[in-house]
Motif scaffolding. Structure first.
Motif, PDB file in Angstrom:
ATOM      1  N   PRO A  43      -9.331  16.155 -23.108  1.00 40.34           N
ATOM      2  CA  PRO A  43      -9.264  17.386 -23.467  1.00 40.34           C
ATOM      3  C   PRO A  43      -9.991  17.877 -24.641  1.00 40.34           C
ATOM      4  O   PRO A  43     -10.257  19.075 -24.711  1.00 40.34           O
ATOM      5  CB  PRO A  43      -7.790  17.904 -23.336  1.00 40.34           C
ATOM      6  CG  PRO A  43      -7.000  16.748 -23.793  1.00 40.34           C
ATOM      7  CD  PRO A  43      -7.687  15.525 -23.255  1.00 40.34           C
TER       8      PRO A  43
ATOM      9  N   ASP B 213      -7.277  25.110  -9.841  1.00 43.60           N
ATOM     10  CA  ASP B 213      -6.631  26.332  -9.677  1.00 43.60           C
ATOM     11  C   ASP B 213      -7.485  27.047  -8.536  1.00 43.60           C
ATOM     12  O   ASP B 213      -6.835  28.019  -7.844  1.00 43.60           O
ATOM     13  CB  ASP B 213      -6.985  27.151 -10.868  1.00 43.60           C
ATOM     14  CG  ASP B 213      -5.919  26.543 -12.167  1.00 43.60           C
ATOM     15  OD1 ASP B 213      -4.810  26.278 -11.996  1.00 43.60           O
ATOM     16  OD2 ASP B 213      -6.627  26.129 -13.038  1.00 43.60           O
TER      17      ASP B 213
ATOM     18  N   LEU C  59      -9.032  17.432 -13.851  1.00 40.18           N
ATOM     19  CA  LEU C  59      -8.049  16.790 -14.876  1.00 40.18           C
ATOM     20  C   LEU C  59      -7.944  17.184 -16.283  1.00 40.18           C
ATOM     21  O   LEU C  59      -7.252  17.491 -17.086  1.00 40.18           O
ATOM     22  CB  LEU C  59      -7.814  15.280 -14.769  1.00 40.18           C
ATOM     23  CG  LEU C  59      -6.879  14.539 -15.563  1.00 40.18           C
ATOM     24  CD1 LEU C  59      -5.276  14.939 -15.288  1.00 40.18           C
ATOM     25  CD2 LEU C  59      -6.724  13.051 -15.448  1.00 40.18           C
TER      26      LEU C  59
ATOM     27  N   TYR D 237      -3.501  18.703  -1.629  1.00 37.04           N
ATOM     28  CA  TYR D 237      -3.648  20.328  -2.219  1.00 37.04           C
ATOM     29  C   TYR D 237      -3.709  21.077  -0.903  1.00 37.04           C
ATOM     30  O   TYR D 237      -3.019  22.153  -1.054  1.00 37.04           O
ATOM     31  CB  TYR D 237      -4.989  20.072  -2.905  1.00 37.04           C
ATOM     32  CG  TYR D 237      -5.362  21.438  -3.289  1.00 37.04           C
ATOM     33  CD1 TYR D 237      -4.952  22.073  -4.331  1.00 37.04           C
ATOM     34  CD2 TYR D 237      -6.558  21.891  -2.624  1.00 37.04           C
ATOM     35  CE1 TYR D 237      -5.549  23.285  -4.849  1.00 37.04           C
ATOM     36  CE2 TYR D 237      -6.991  23.380  -3.210  1.00 37.04           C
ATOM     37  CZ  TYR D 237      -6.335  24.092  -4.049  1.00 37.04           C
ATOM     38  OH  TYR D 237      -6.984  25.189  -4.649  1.00 37.04           O
TER      39      TYR D 237
ATOM     40  N   GLY E 227      -5.507  22.958 -20.955  1.00 35.87           N
ATOM     41  CA  GLY E 227      -4.977  24.160 -20.503  1.00 35.87           C
ATOM     42  C   GLY E 227      -5.982  25.325 -20.072  1.00 35.87           C
ATOM     43  O   GLY E 227      -5.842  26.585 -20.306  1.00 35.87           O
TER      44      GLY E 227
ATOM     45  N   HIS F 144      -7.313  20.842 -16.658  1.00 33.60           N
ATOM     46  CA  HIS F 144      -5.740  20.929 -16.670  1.00 33.60           C
ATOM     47  C   HIS F 144      -5.249  20.461 -18.146  1.00 33.60           C
ATOM     48  O   HIS F 144      -4.250  21.182 -18.781  1.00 33.60           O
ATOM     49  CB  HIS F 144      -5.173  20.366 -15.640  1.00 33.60           C
ATOM     50  CG  HIS F 144      -5.172  21.359 -14.570  1.00 33.60           C
ATOM     51  ND1 HIS F 144      -4.338  22.143 -14.232  1.00 33.60           N
ATOM     52  CD2 HIS F 144      -6.237  21.571 -13.460  1.00 33.60           C
ATOM     53  CE1 HIS F 144      -4.528  23.009 -13.133  1.00 33.60           C
ATOM     54  NE2 HIS F 144      -5.811  22.360 -12.840  1.00 33.60           N
ATOM     55  N   MET F 145      -5.544  19.401 -18.651  1.00 37.20           N
ATOM     56  CA  MET F 145      -4.686  18.731 -19.772  1.00 37.20           C
ATOM     57  C   MET F 145      -5.347  19.819 -21.140  1.00 37.20           C
ATOM     58  O   MET F 145      -4.598  19.589 -22.067  1.00 37.20           O
ATOM     59  CB  MET F 145      -5.470  17.229 -20.157  1.00 37.20           C
ATOM     60  CG  MET F 145      -5.018  16.322 -19.058  1.00 37.20           C
ATOM     61  SD  MET F 145      -4.927  14.632 -19.534  1.00 37.20           S
ATOM     62  CE  MET F 145      -6.817  14.574 -19.840  1.00 37.20           C
TER      63      MET F 145
ATOM     64  N   SER G 196      -9.213  25.895 -13.937  1.00 37.01           N
ATOM     65  CA  SER G 196     -10.262  25.119 -13.184  1.00 37.01           C
ATOM     66  C   SER G 196     -10.504  25.528 -11.901  1.00 37.01           C
ATOM     67  O   SER G 196      -9.838  26.059 -11.176  1.00 37.01           O
ATOM     68  CB  SER G 196      -9.786  23.749 -13.048  1.00 37.01           C
ATOM     69  OG  SER G 196      -8.740  23.655 -12.388  1.00 37.01           O
TER      70      SER G 196
ATOM     71  N   GLU H 205      -0.009  17.352  -8.785  1.00 38.84           N
ATOM     72  CA  GLU H 205      -0.226  18.737  -9.516  1.00 38.84           C
ATOM     73  C   GLU H 205      -1.452  18.710 -10.538  1.00 38.84           C
ATOM     74  O   GLU H 205      -2.081  19.622 -10.458  1.00 38.84           O
ATOM     75  CB  GLU H 205       1.137  19.259 -10.211  1.00 38.84           C
ATOM     76  CG  GLU H 205       2.217  19.298  -9.208  1.00 38.84           C
ATOM     77  CD  GLU H 205       2.066  20.256  -7.989  1.00 38.84           C
ATOM     78  OE1 GLU H 205       1.466  21.214  -8.142  1.00 38.84           O
ATOM     79  OE2 GLU H 205       2.113  19.814  -6.902  1.00 38.84           O
ATOM     80  N   LYS H 206      -1.273  17.920 -11.504  1.00 36.56           N
ATOM     81  CA  LYS H 206      -2.278  18.059 -12.646  1.00 36.56           C
ATOM     82  C   LYS H 206      -3.866  17.688 -11.961  1.00 36.56           C
ATOM     83  O   LYS H 206      -4.746  18.112 -12.845  1.00 36.56           O
ATOM     84  CB  LYS H 206      -2.092  16.988 -13.732  1.00 36.56           C
ATOM     85  CG  LYS H 206      -0.814  17.000 -14.764  1.00 36.56           C
ATOM     86  CD  LYS H 206      -1.607  17.941 -15.713  1.00 36.56           C
ATOM     87  CE  LYS H 206      -0.464  18.153 -16.954  1.00 36.56           C
ATOM     88  NZ  LYS H 206      -0.675  19.462 -17.793  1.00 36.56           N
ATOM     89  N   LEU H 207      -3.772  17.218 -10.797  1.00 35.22           N
ATOM     90  CA  LEU H 207      -5.201  17.083 -10.268  1.00 35.22           C
ATOM     91  C   LEU H 207      -5.560  18.063  -9.423  1.00 35.22           C
ATOM     92  O   LEU H 207      -6.711  18.222  -8.931  1.00 35.22           O
ATOM     93  CB  LEU H 207      -5.301  15.581  -9.519  1.00 35.22           C
ATOM     94  CG  LEU H 207      -4.826  14.368 -10.157  1.00 35.22           C
ATOM     95  CD1 LEU H 207      -4.628  13.243  -9.280  1.00 35.22           C
ATOM     96  CD2 LEU H 207      -5.890  14.001 -11.409  1.00 35.22           C
ATOM     97  N   TYR H 208      -4.700  19.101  -8.983  1.00 37.33           N
ATOM     98  CA  TYR H 208      -5.111  20.385  -8.321  1.00 37.33           C
ATOM     99  C   TYR H 208      -5.917  21.232  -9.131  1.00 37.33           C
ATOM    100  O   TYR H 208      -5.487  21.738  -9.992  1.00 37.33           O
ATOM    101  CB  TYR H 208      -3.821  20.920  -7.706  1.00 37.33           C
ATOM    102  CG  TYR H 208      -3.208  20.093  -6.573  1.00 37.33           C
ATOM    103  CD1 TYR H 208      -3.540  18.656  -6.079  1.00 37.33           C
ATOM    104  CD2 TYR H 208      -1.669  20.401  -6.535  1.00 37.33           C
ATOM    105  CE1 TYR H 208      -2.843  18.101  -5.223  1.00 37.33           C
ATOM    106  CE2 TYR H 208      -1.151  19.762  -5.615  1.00 37.33           C
ATOM    107  CZ  TYR H 208      -1.488  18.620  -4.911  1.00 37.33           C
ATOM    108  OH  TYR H 208      -0.755  18.022  -4.213  1.00 37.33           O
TER     109      TYR H 208
END
Length: 170
Positions: free
Chosen positions: A94, A8, A123, A160, A129, A126-127, A132, A3-6
């Motif tokens: 981040p 938006d 990534l 994905y 917030g 996402h980290m 993306s 999920e953290k790699l997907y």
């Protein structure tokens, strides 16, 4: 699992993104990766990139460039763009995504990030917030470590796409 790699969102090209629509949705700042997101690796800003940044300025966006490259490469690209810059960014950390948002003076929930690599660009966003958008690389010629990561990215993108398909069918 991934999920953290997907991303938006996933689009073919930076130049296909409906920036006016994103502005209407409330986004006010855009952080860009440079190489293979805006131009081929190592290239200066071309007429298409310069026109894009002129358009973004006209829309009302603030923008920044974030790159793991050193200053001279980023400054060469930025010569006619005049974006805020963060060089030697250590993506996916981040910290410098948030620094870019602060330079633009835009809260992170009003910032979006655009890049071509999952394990660094997406990534890191996402980290931090930050929303993306993954774009397909502009040019196939890449450094060997990136070629290896692209094989792993294919696995992530497979899952994905399956997830997106399930969401569509629900």
């Amino acid at each position: 699992m991934f999920e953290k790699l997907y991303p938006d969102a996933w689009v073919a090209s930076t130049y296909d993104i409906p920036f006016e629509k994103l502005y209407r949705k409330g986004y006010r700042g855009i952080i860009f990766d440079i190489d293979n997101t805006l131009v081929p690796h190592g290239a200066p800003a071309d007429a298409r990139a310069e026109a894009l940044f002129a358009r973004l300025k006209e829309i009302g966006f603030a923008f920044a460039l974030i790159s793991n490259n050193k200053g001279p490469r980023v400054q060469m690209f930025n010569e006619n763009i005049h974006a805020y810059t963060v060089c030697d960014a250590h993506k996916p950390s981040p910290v410098n995504y948030l620094k870019a948002a602060a330079l633009m003076d835009v809260p992170k929930d009003k910032v979006l990030f655009i890049g071509d690599q999952i394990f660094t660009d997406i990534l890191g966003a996402h980290m931090a917030g930050i929303y993306s958008i993954l774009v397909q690389p502009i040019h196939p010629k890449e450094e060997i470590q990136i070629v290896f990561k692209r094989k792993l990215e294919k696995i992530v993108l497979y899952f994905y796409k399956k997830k997106r398909q399930r969401e569509k069918n629900s």
